[in-house]
Motif scaffolding. Structure first.
Motif, PDB file in Angstrom:
ATOM      1  N   ASN A  80      77.090  14.736  44.151  1.00 27.38           N
ATOM      2  CA  ASN A  80      77.656  13.375  44.253  1.00 27.38           C
ATOM      3  C   ASN A  80      77.780  12.925  45.716  1.00 27.38           C
ATOM      4  O   ASN A  80      78.197  11.821  45.985  1.00 27.38           O
ATOM      5  N   VAL A  92      74.743  11.138  38.929  1.00 23.89           N
ATOM      6  CA  VAL A  92      76.181  11.160  38.589  1.00 23.89           C
ATOM      7  C   VAL A  92      76.419  10.506  37.227  1.00 23.89           C
ATOM      8  O   VAL A  92      77.143  11.053  36.382  1.00 23.89           O
ATOM      9  N   GLN A  93      75.784   9.369  36.999  1.00 24.31           N
ATOM     10  CA  GLN A  93      76.006   8.681  35.715  1.00 24.31           C
ATOM     11  C   GLN A  93      75.433   9.489  34.552  1.00 24.31           C
ATOM     12  O   GLN A  93      76.013   9.537  33.472  1.00 24.31           O
ATOM     13  N   LYS A  96      77.811  12.368  33.872  1.00 29.24           N
ATOM     14  CA  LYS A  96      79.017  11.903  33.156  1.00 29.24           C
ATOM     15  C   LYS A  96      78.706  11.670  31.680  1.00 29.24           C
ATOM     16  O   LYS A  96      79.475  12.058  30.799  1.00 29.24           O
ATOM     17  N   TRP A 100      80.407  13.827  28.717  1.00 34.13           N
ATOM     18  CA  TRP A 100      81.231  13.132  27.722  1.00 34.13           C
ATOM     19  C   TRP A 100      80.694  13.390  26.315  1.00 34.13           C
ATOM     20  O   TRP A 100      81.433  13.749  25.404  1.00 34.13           O
ATOM     21  N   LEU A 106      83.027  18.635  33.956  1.00 31.31           N
ATOM     22  CA  LEU A 106      82.118  18.054  34.944  1.00 31.31           C
ATOM     23  C   LEU A 106      82.653  18.329  36.349  1.00 31.31           C
ATOM     24  O   LEU A 106      83.848  18.191  36.596  1.00 31.31           O
ATOM     25  N   ASP A 339      86.280  17.534  37.734  1.00 34.45           N
ATOM     26  CA  ASP A 339      86.342  16.149  38.187  1.00 34.45           C
ATOM     27  C   ASP A 339      86.462  15.243  36.974  1.00 34.45           C
ATOM     28  O   ASP A 339      86.061  15.612  35.862  1.00 34.45           O
ATOM     29  N   TRP A 341      86.248  11.147  35.106  1.00 35.15           N
ATOM     30  CA  TRP A 341      85.218  10.112  34.922  1.00 35.15           C
ATOM     31  C   TRP A 341      85.177   9.165  36.114  1.00 35.15           C
ATOM     32  O   TRP A 341      84.287   8.339  36.220  1.00 35.15           O
ATOM     33  N   ASN A 342      86.162   9.324  37.023  1.00 37.85           N
ATOM     34  CA  ASN A 342      86.167   8.472  38.228  1.00 37.85           C
ATOM     35  C   ASN A 342      85.373   9.097  39.378  1.00 37.85           C
ATOM     36  O   ASN A 342      85.410   8.604  40.498  1.00 37.85           O
TER      37      ASN A 342
END
Ligand code: KG4
Ligand code: ZN
Length: 362
Positions: A80, A92-93, A96, A100, A106, A339, A341-342
């Motif tokens: 990241n 990164v997306q 995530k 999820w 993560l 980490d 979701w932010n």
């Protein structure tokens, strides 16, 4: 414990599966070199778009080559920072989304910490795509503390590494201007060798006379561990302006050999001197320039002369790859770190900087 690593900080889309011992079960790297080559450097927008196209297939391929299903994966690590923000965002997306959907933990990884820990990767010879002639299985990993030279296309620094987390890494000196890999690439460009210049110069230098062209490296003779590479690039560029690009193969090889000898001798000398100063018995190298044959030979020899152990990562572990990200993430996950979701993509490193950029009195 198995971790999926995802890397998209620059011009390589990577995904890899690594276990707790650093064993690389798979390591898929989709290079964008040919996409950017016509421009002589990485074009950020093209990089992001290509990551977007490749990220899905690369992750699927990493699972397939490792021969594991999603049920066997215990966590997801993703680069990241630092890097091109648009490029980082793709990884990164994706990480995530996958974390999820699969209910997996993560962690974000600093790309430079990945390079520093790449030396812990074990690549079994049977992983055909990733194996190199110098398979590291059976080689004892380095012990902490060690002193590390990180030399890539964007960063060059010498660190004292007391443990695997970013908080245990202290910069002893870094470049005041260009990174070592950047100097290789710029010299490659002025010599008309295409992009990236590092591997081509490495190859051409093998047959060249390292004394063919007198070149001096700024900061080469001081006791400080700070470095500087923009001056030597300017010296080569000035020579090309005056005499043109060398026409004969042997003359070209001589320029490459002289440049490479100057850069690698200073890097090796400062790395070993830093270990001596710190009273540390192990040195390691990392980053794309760590794939350079002459640097590897010089570090090995100089360390031996000082009774210091040099541990070199395999070539596939030096240049950008997701296996080093998976391993650095695994270390964080094992320590119970997570980490949310932010998690954001950031252009700068989390490693503390000691060296100021630019010239002038210190
Ligand atoms: O670590 P890396 O793959 O990407 C970054 O994080 O920057 O490093 C790429 C850099 C490029 O500048 C490339 O020219 C250099 O590493 N490089 C080399 C060699 N292989 C790659 N430099 C010298 N000799 C090599 N064999
Ligand atoms: Zn890198």
């Amino acid at each position: 414990m198995l971790v999926l690593g995802i890397e998209s900080s620059c011009d390589e889309t990577g995904a890899a599966i690594v276990d707790e011992t650093g064993r690389v079960l798979s390591d898929v790297v989709q290079s964008q070199v040919s996409l950017h080559a016509p421009y002589g450097g990485v074009i950020p927008e093209l990089a992001s778009r290509d990551h977007l196209r490749n990220a899905g297939p690369v992750v699927r391929e990493a699972l397939a080559r490792a021969g594991v299903s999603w049920d066997a994966v215990d966590g997801i690590a993703v680069t990241n920072r630092p890097g091109l923000v648009g490029a980082l965002l793709v990884g990164v997306q994706m990480a995530k989304g996958l974390a999820w959907a699969r209910g997996l933990p993560l962690v974000g990884v600093d790309h430079l910490v990945g390079h520093l820990l790449a030396v812990f990767l074990r690549r079994p010879a049977k992983d055909g795509a990733a194996a190199t002639p110098s398979a590291t299985e059976g080689v004892a990993p380095p012990e902490f503390p060690f002193v590390a030279l990180l030399a890539s296309g964007g960063h060059t620094a010498i660190y004292r590494v007391d443990g695997p987390s970013a908080a245990e890494v202290r910069e002893l000196g870094a470049t005041r201007d260009d990174a070592a890999g950047e100097a290789f690439d710029k010299v490659g460009k002025v010599l008309g060798l295409g992009y990236p210049g590092g591997p081509v110069i490495d190859r051409l230098a093998r047959t060249g006379d390292p004394k063919a062209v007198p070149l001096t490296l700024p900061m080469g003779h001081t006791k400080s561990f700070e470095l500087s590479f923009s001056g030597i690039k300017t010296q080569v560029a000035a020579r090309v302006r005056e005499h043109g690009i060398p026409k004969s193969e042997s003359e070209l090889a001589g320029v490459c050999a002289s440049f490479q000898a100057a850069v690698t001798s200073v890097l090796a000398k400062k790395l070993v001197a830093a270990a001596v100063q710190e009273g540390v018995r192990t040195v390691v190298i990392g980053g794309g320039v760590a794939a350079n044959r002459e640097l590897r030979a010089r570090v090995t020899e100089l360390a031996r002369e000082h009774g210091i152990r040099a541990v070199l990562p395999e070539l596939a572990s030096c240049t950008d790859n997701a296996a080093m990200i998976a391993y650095a993430g695994l270390v964080r996950l094992r320590a119970g770190e997570r980490d949310g979701w932010n998690l954001v993509a950031t252009s700068s490193t989390s490693l503390p900087r000691a060296t100021r950029k630019g010239r002038g009195a210190r």
